[in-house]
Scaffold this motif. Structure first.
Motif, short mmCIF file in Angstrom:
data_model
loop_
_atom_site.label_atom_id
_atom_site.label_comp_id
_atom_site.label_asym_id
_atom_site.label_seq_id
_atom_site.Cartn_x
_atom_site.Cartn_y
_atom_site.Cartn_z
N ILE A 12 10.18 -1.32 6.55
CA ILE A 12 8.73 -1.18 6.36
C ILE A 12 8.26 -1.84 5.06
O ILE A 12 7.35 -2.67 5.08
CB ILE A 12 8.32 0.32 6.35
N GLY A 58 0.19 4.01 1.07
CA GLY A 58 0.06 4.68 2.37
C GLY A 58 1.20 4.34 3.32
O GLY A 58 1.55 5.15 4.19
N GLN A 59 1.78 3.16 3.15
CA GLN A 59 2.90 2.76 4.01
C GLN A 59 4.10 3.67 3.78
O GLN A 59 4.78 4.07 4.73
CB GLN A 59 3.28 1.31 3.73
N ASP A 74 0.83 -1.20 0.00
CA ASP A 74 0.00 0.00 0.00
C ASP A 74 0.87 1.27 0.00
O ASP A 74 1.80 1.40 0.79
CB ASP A 74 -0.89 -0.04 1.25
N GLU A 107 3.91 6.74 2.62
CA GLU A 107 3.56 8.08 3.12
C GLU A 107 3.66 8.14 4.64
O GLU A 107 4.13 9.12 5.21
CB GLU A 107 2.15 8.45 2.67
N ALA A 108 3.19 7.07 5.30
CA ALA A 108 3.25 7.06 6.76
C ALA A 108 4.70 7.13 7.23
O ALA A 108 5.04 7.88 8.15
CB ALA A 108 2.58 5.80 7.31
N ALA A 109 5.58 6.37 6.56
CA ALA A 109 7.00 6.39 6.94
C ALA A 109 7.61 7.75 6.66
O ALA A 109 8.35 8.31 7.48
CB ALA A 109 7.75 5.29 6.19
#
Lengths: 221, 240
Positions: free
Chosen positions: A137, A118-119, A116, A121-123
């Motif tokens: 990650i 989003g992973q 994803d 972006e989150a990192a």
């Protein structure tokens, strides 16, 4: 019914030795394939245009032609063009390594891209550097996507490895043919090594399932 | 804390943000509202450069992030972000999610990071979930963990991108309660939201975006009680 396995008995150790010959060359070919495959996958995902084009062309050629043709080309073309007398083993690991690199690169590319977005972006939002993000990650999650397909590739490679019998490499398959020729009975030795291939593949399947189950620990609700 | 001047963002030919300017002081809670497609999320994502602004300047938490030389990773450490879809790391436990960045990015020891993580989990009411994996949590619990994960970096401000939009209705309150508590503690917060109740009750100021422009801004009382523009009036009629 004309089946007689007793005549085969003296040849059994000779054929069993073929297991190690086969496994040895499959393992080396796989290692080469994984190494080149990973590099090609990274080229495809984030390489500059020329490297990306190279990786795509490479994959297209090695997936688009028969493996036995690649094997023959390497085995016969190298001595003819360079004068270097290439051994069956070297030809085998080169052909199988280069060929599986093409498949493995696709498996790895798809695995990474399936994580994803989003992973990432989150990192990034947490200020995690690119390398650490990939290592801690993205790749662990990609590996979980990759594993079933990778295990499949290992199994395919193990079975396809029988092709090297055509260039005289003394693997399981070739040994069955040799034994068959000297006994004037083909069926029994072929059946025997067939069983060995099946057992090998079953063992690989079980190992794959076990690893998969361990990786799934985080999915359990 | 934040100063945005003439912010423009285009995706190809499509101009999503058409020159937005605003200031946010430390400790303020800002609600960003507007119809879908108005550019609210893009605006928020420009503030920590998850989207690269096309034009204008953004100064935030002491960094001019629109300056090419700005250390964007350093800036992001000061800017917590909470996503609509949580984006927890699924292969790490809840505790692992909270301790990863502080250890990796800020170089905290495991003991330090875990102690802080447990304090934060207590604060969001999830102490007993420290060793669970995200897949075993409800949506509301995931979002509370995501808030705690952002807070573990001890940011100067927090960005929330529709934090309750992906939640089942009965879980919205538990997340809003955590956010209210955070607002009370003096955290600077920018919240893109469809929760008008939250905007009204908690925000110091409301920004109303429509078609890439900041159409109206004011206190919740002004904005909800007496909207100045037709577009804001239309929007409020539809959502309230």
């Amino acid at each position: 019914m004309n089946l007689d396995f007793t005549q085969m008995t003296p040849y059994i150790p000779y054929m069993l030795e073929g297991i190690w010959v086969t496994l040895k060359f499959v393992a080396v070919a796989l290692l080469i394939g994984a190494l080149i495959g990973t590099i090609l996958a990274l080229f495809k995902i984030s390489g500059p245009a020329p490297l990306r084009a190279f990786a795509v062309a490479y994959t297209s050629i090695f997936r688009g032609t028969p493996l036995i043709l690649q094997l023959m080309l390497i085995y016969f073309a190298v001595p003819q063009l360079t004068g270097y007398d290439i051994t069956p083993f070297l030809s085998a690991i080169t052909a199988f390594g280069l060929n599986s690199a093409a498949y493995i690169s696709e498996i790895i590319r798809a695995g990474i891209q399936a994580v994803d977005k989003g992973q990432v972006e989150a990192a990034q939002a947490l200020g995690v550097p690119y390398r650490a993000m990939m290592k801690d990650i993205i790749l662990p999650q990609a590996f979980k996507n990759i594993l079933p397909a990778l295990m499949n590739e290992v199994i395919t490679l193990t079975k396809e490895s029988a092709l090297v019998s055509t260039i005289g490499y003394l693997d399981l398959m070739r040994r069955a043919q040799v034994v068959g020729a000297s006994m004037y009975r083909q069926f029994e030795p072929l059946l025997f090594v067939g069983l060995i291939y099946w057992v090998l593949v079953m063992i690989l399947t079980l190992i794959g399932r076990k690893i998969e189950r361990r990786l799934k620990a985080s999915d359990i609700r | 804390m934040i100063s945005v001047k003439g912010l423009i963002k285009s995706f190809g030919d499509l101009e999503v943000l058409k020159g937005i300017s605003t200031e946010v002081a430390a400790g303020q809670v800002i609600a960003v509202i507007g119809p879908s497609g108005s550019g609210k999320s893009t605006f928020l994502r420009c503030l920590n450069k998850l989207e690269e602004p096309t034009g204008g300047t953004v100064e935030i938490a002491g960094f001019n992030i629109t300056d090419k030389k700005a250390d964007i990773r350093a800036a992001r450490q000061e800017i917590g972000m909470v996503f609509q879809h949580f984006h927890l790391f699924p292969h790490l436990t809840v505790l692992g999610n909270l301790t990863y960045a502080p250890m990796k990015v800020k170089g905290e020891t495991k003991a330090q990071a875990e102690e802080k993580a447990r304090t934060l989990l207590k604060r969001v009411g999830l102490s007993e979930k420290a060793d669970s994996y995200p897949a075993s949590l409800s949506g509301g619990q995931k979002q509370r963990v995501a808030i705690a994960r952002a807070l573990a970096m001890e940011p100067k401000l927090m960005l929330f991108d529709e934090p309750t939009s992906a939640l089942d209705p009965e879980m919205v309150k538990e997340v809003l309660d955590v956010m209210k508590d955070l607002a009370k503690s003096g955290m600077t917060m920018i919240v893109v939201t469809h929760e008008m109740g939250f905007a009204r009750e908690v925000a110091d100021r409301v920004l109303f975006l429509d078609q890439g422009k900041l159409v109206e801004e004011g206190t919740p009382d002004e904005f909800f009680g007496n909207p100045k523009t037709d577009r804001a009036r239309d929007f409020l009629e539809k959502v309230l």
